[in-house]
Enzyme design. Structure first.
Site, PDB file in Angstrom:
ATOM      1  N   HIS A  76       0.818  -1.205   0.000  1.00  0.00           N
ATOM      2  CA  HIS A  76       0.000   0.000   0.000  1.00  0.00           C
ATOM      3  C   HIS A  76       0.859   1.266   0.000  1.00  0.00           C
ATOM      4  CE1 HIS A  76      -3.842  -2.202   1.564  1.00  0.00           C
ATOM      5  NE2 HIS A  76      -3.690  -2.281   0.257  1.00  0.00           N
ATOM      6  N   HIS A 114      -0.674  -8.666   0.976  1.00  0.00           N
ATOM      7  CA  HIS A 114      -1.800  -8.709   1.912  1.00  0.00           C
ATOM      8  C   HIS A 114      -2.553 -10.028   1.894  1.00  0.00           C
ATOM      9  CE1 HIS A 114      -1.185  -4.612   0.209  1.00  0.00           C
ATOM     10  NE2 HIS A 114      -1.002  -4.359   1.485  1.00  0.00           N
ATOM     11  N   CYS A 136       2.664 -11.947   2.598  1.00  0.00           N
ATOM     12  CA  CYS A 136       3.595 -11.897   3.722  1.00  0.00           C
ATOM     13  C   CYS A 136       3.455 -13.171   4.557  1.00  0.00           C
ATOM     14  CB  CYS A 136       3.291 -10.680   4.595  1.00  0.00           C
ATOM     15  SG  CYS A 136       4.242 -10.643   6.134  1.00  0.00           S
ATOM     16  N   GLU A 166      -6.065  -7.360   3.479  1.00  0.00           N
ATOM     17  CA  GLU A 166      -5.682  -8.464   4.371  1.00  0.00           C
ATOM     18  C   GLU A 166      -6.906  -9.084   5.034  1.00  0.00           C
ATOM     19  OE1 GLU A 166      -3.276  -9.284   8.527  1.00  0.00           O
ATOM     20  OE2 GLU A 166      -2.643  -7.586   7.285  1.00  0.00           O
ATOM     21  N   SER A 262      -2.719   2.952   3.547  1.00  0.00           N
ATOM     22  CA  SER A 262      -1.829   2.105   4.343  1.00  0.00           C
ATOM     23  C   SER A 262      -2.302   2.112   5.788  1.00  0.00           C
ATOM     24  CB  SER A 262      -0.384   2.610   4.261  1.00  0.00           C
ATOM     25  OG  SER A 262       0.423   1.992   5.243  1.00  0.00           O
TER      26      SER A 262
END
Length: 352
Positions: A76, A114, A136, A166, A262
């Site tokens: 982001h 995400h 991640c 996410e 973000s």
């Protein structure tokens, strides 16, 4: 992380050379700040694919297809996305925007840091896409926890931001068993029988402080709710917020470099404002062009930090702008040294 999760090629060292100079007007720089291991890995994933295409002469293809597609923003931060797009990456919101010809040609499709839901993965598999998953590893851990707890018969209360990439991916693992809440007040809307097996998970970019009241409310209403063996909160989230708290104590105002979408950058600004209280104001900017000189009139010290998706050169630009406004002193506030590293996705490692 395990030894297999470490990659000496990835470093998280900040690149700004800080020499403390006692001056009247100064910059107070948070450390750690900027890129986390998951962001570093995601960006390097796209860069690795682009470099491979360049080396094989396929950056510009005769069929007009790009060297790589990326679903959603890889991280982001608009500057990172624009930079990768300038190198040839094509960003799409949904897989439907990618032509069948790309799948047939084996053009890589990268999933962002995400994470994505099983529905997205199933669509990619159905269309025969060559997926490179840059989720991640810390987010992937939460996905695995959801699947494990659902198998064991739990209902899952997930603290996260509705609509955040996410959270969408995590809830998508089992929408009927994952109950998303954002705030302490949302706990009232939950209703579980006393014999319901309950467990609590949270979005990695939230902090312990940010979720504390919500968790307390959950435990008060559902005393039997369980928490996972280890926290879901990302190390980088906790570290950056801890540093910003100290920076705010030593500054008249704080500037956070990071994009509006973000989650961790926005929260850093909130943490900075909490630390400043009535003494000053916290701001969030994408880059130095958004700074307003009026913010700094009459001030002696300005704190600076950045979100986990922000390149250090953007922070350097903000520092340069402040130096031009007379903030020529420099002080670094370091709370911890980070040494977390993640290897590239398996799809890229297998090619080596």
């Amino acid at each position: 992380m395990t030894a297999d999760s470490c990659n000496p090629c990835l470093t998280l060292e900040n690149t700004i050379d800080v020499q403390e100079v006692p001056m009247t007007k100064s910059v107070v720089l948070a450390d750690p700040r900027g890129f986390c291991a998951g962001v570093d890995r995601a960006i390097l994933t796209v860069q690795t694919i682009l470099k491979a295409a360049e080396a094989s002469g396929k950056r510009t293809r005769e069929d007009g297809l790009p060297p790589v597609y990326v679903r959603r923003q890889i991280v982001h931060n608009k500057h990172v996305v624009e930079d990768l797009a300038g190198q040839g990456a094509v960003f799409v919101q949904e897989l439907a925007e990618i032509p069948d010809a790309a799948a047939q040609a084996g053009i890589p499709v990268v999933f962002s840091a995400h994470g994505v839901s099983p529905v997205v993965k199933a669509e990619a598999e159905r269309r025969g896409m060559h997926v490179v998953d840059a989720t991640c590893p810390l987010v992937g851990k939460v996905h695995r926890e959801v699947l494990r707890f659902v198998r064991e018969g739990y209902e899952i209360v997930y603290i996260g931001h509705k609509g955040h990439d996410e959270a969408v991916g995590v809830v998508g693992e089992s929408p009927e068993h994952v109950h998303l809440i954002e705030h302490e007040s949302d706990v009232d809307s939950l209703d579980f029988a006393p014999d319901t097996k309950l467990v609590l998970l949270s979005q990695t970019t939230l902090s312990v402080d940010e979720t504390a009241d919500t968790i307390a409310a959950l435990k008060a209403k559902f005393p039997w709710i369980q928490e996972p063996p280890s926290s879901d909160i990302c190390y980088a989230t906790s570290n950056r917020q801890a540093a910003v708290k100290l920076v705010a104590q030593q500054s008249d105002c704080v500037v956070i470099v990071g994009s509006a979408n973000s989650s961790n950058s926005v929260r850093l600004m909130e943490v900075a404002q909490e630390g400043l209280g009535e003494r000053g104001k916290a701001y969030r900017v994408d880059d130095a062009s958004e700074l307003d000189p009026a913010w700094f009139e009459g001030l002696e010290s300005v704190g600076i930090s950045s979100g986990a998706s922000v390149p250090d050169e953007l922070v350097s630009g903000v520092i340069d702008a402040l130096q031009n406004l007379g903030f020529t002193g420099m002080k670094s506030v370091e709370t911890i040294k980070e040494n977390m590293h993640f290897v590239l996705p398996a799809e890229l490692r297998r090619k080596k």
